[in-house]
Design an enzyme around this catalytic site. Sequence first.
Site, short mmCIF file in Angstrom:
data_model
loop_
_atom_site.label_atom_id
_atom_site.label_comp_id
_atom_site.label_asym_id
_atom_site.label_seq_id
_atom_site.Cartn_x
_atom_site.Cartn_y
_atom_site.Cartn_z
N LYS A 41 0.80 -1.21 0.00
CA LYS A 41 0.00 0.00 0.00
C LYS A 41 0.85 1.27 0.00
CE LYS A 41 -2.66 -2.29 3.39
NZ LYS A 41 -3.19 -2.25 4.74
N GLY A 42 2.09 1.15 0.41
CA GLY A 42 2.91 2.33 0.71
C GLY A 42 3.02 3.38 -0.38
N GLU A 97 7.44 2.85 -6.05
CA GLU A 97 7.51 2.32 -4.68
C GLU A 97 7.85 3.45 -3.73
OE1 GLU A 97 6.63 0.46 -2.59
OE2 GLU A 97 7.95 -1.20 -2.10
N ASP A 98 7.36 3.32 -2.50
CA ASP A 98 7.64 4.36 -1.51
C ASP A 98 9.11 4.39 -1.09
OD1 ASP A 98 7.45 1.90 -0.21
OD2 ASP A 98 5.99 2.54 1.28
N ASP A 101 14.68 -0.38 0.81
CA ASP A 101 15.50 -0.57 2.01
C ASP A 101 16.59 -1.60 1.66
OD1 ASP A 101 16.37 -0.76 4.61
OD2 ASP A 101 14.59 -1.70 5.40
N LYS A 129 17.15 3.95 1.07
CA LYS A 129 18.12 3.76 2.17
C LYS A 129 19.33 3.06 1.57
CE LYS A 129 14.85 3.14 5.99
NZ LYS A 129 14.25 2.13 6.90
N PHE A 150 13.91 4.41 10.78
CA PHE A 150 12.57 3.97 10.37
C PHE A 150 11.70 5.20 10.15
CE2 PHE A 150 8.45 2.02 10.28
CZ PHE A 150 8.72 0.91 9.49
N ASP A 157 4.07 3.42 6.62
CA ASP A 157 3.39 3.11 7.88
C ASP A 157 4.30 2.43 8.89
OD1 ASP A 157 3.51 0.57 6.44
OD2 ASP A 157 2.22 -0.18 8.06
N ARG A 163 0.30 6.62 7.86
CA ARG A 163 0.36 6.79 6.41
C ARG A 163 -0.17 8.15 5.98
NH1 ARG A 163 1.39 1.74 4.04
NH2 ARG A 163 0.38 -0.03 5.00
P1 IMP Z 1 13.04 -3.94 1.38
O1 IMP Z 1 12.51 -5.20 0.81
O2 IMP Z 1 13.94 -4.21 2.55
O3 IMP Z 1 13.70 -3.04 0.36
O4 IMP Z 1 11.82 -3.18 2.04
C1 IMP Z 1 10.96 -2.43 1.31
C2 IMP Z 1 9.62 -2.28 2.00
O5 IMP Z 1 9.76 -2.22 3.40
C3 IMP Z 1 8.97 -1.00 1.58
O6 IMP Z 1 8.08 -1.25 0.53
C4 IMP Z 1 8.24 -0.56 2.82
O7 IMP Z 1 6.93 -1.09 2.82
C5 IMP Z 1 9.00 -1.18 3.96
N1 IMP Z 1 9.92 -0.23 4.61
C6 IMP Z 1 11.26 -0.19 4.53
N2 IMP Z 1 11.78 0.80 5.26
C7 IMP Z 1 10.73 1.44 5.81
C8 IMP Z 1 10.62 2.59 6.66
O8 IMP Z 1 11.59 3.24 7.07
N3 IMP Z 1 9.35 2.93 7.02
C9 IMP Z 1 8.24 2.25 6.58
N4 IMP Z 1 8.30 1.19 5.79
C10 IMP Z 1 9.54 0.77 5.40
MG MG Z 2 5.93 -1.03 0.58
#
Ligand code: IMP
Ligand code: MG
Length: 184
Positions: A41-42, A97-98, A101, A129, A150, A157, A163
Amino acid sequence: MRKSSGFLISEDQIRQRITELASQIEKDFMGEVPILVGILKGSFVFLADLMRKLNMDVQVDFLGVSSYGKSTKTSGIVKILKDLGTSIEGRDVILVEDICDSGLTLKYIVDLLRSRKPRTIKVCVLLDKKERKVVNINLDYVGFEVPDRFLVGYGLDYGERYRNLPYIRELFPEELSEAESDEK
Ligand code: IMP
Ligand code: MG
């Protein structure tokens, strides 16, 4: 309400950066009709603002994937909760994508969508990040590089809350659930 003291990206900063991203996308896709694929949803807040800055024809679709649940750590396991409603074969796809990470979520989705034979796939994230990457993933459009904190707001969220904040800020330590603060 607590005054913000940690990391913050203001509404104005977000608006200005999105305008820049949109003009870059307009240039790169001149004469094409790309499909913007928002990852739920982000991304929906970012996608809604971004598409309204695009002075060109676009289509929109959404992909629903599982998130962390009420945790600030990634599991690395991606579950598709809602698939696309349209075929992307031969099309230009812009994944929206929001935040990126570890990169695991986006890597999984890019690989999945690539198997459906789009003409091109580009990735557009509002936040990156950078130092946290564990996989190799090419981000074509990045709004802001952010520190390893975070973050919540503007679609992001923590346990489904925050959100709706119109800006992005760091989660305050006192907002962490007891379970997670005990871990520390
Ligand atoms: P990744 O798979 O580790 O790159 O994580 C990506 C997903 O984790 C994003 O789509 C977000 O939903 C969530 N996410 C990662 N970091 C944060 C944060 O700082 N705040 C909120 N959601 C996060
Ligand atoms: Mg997400």
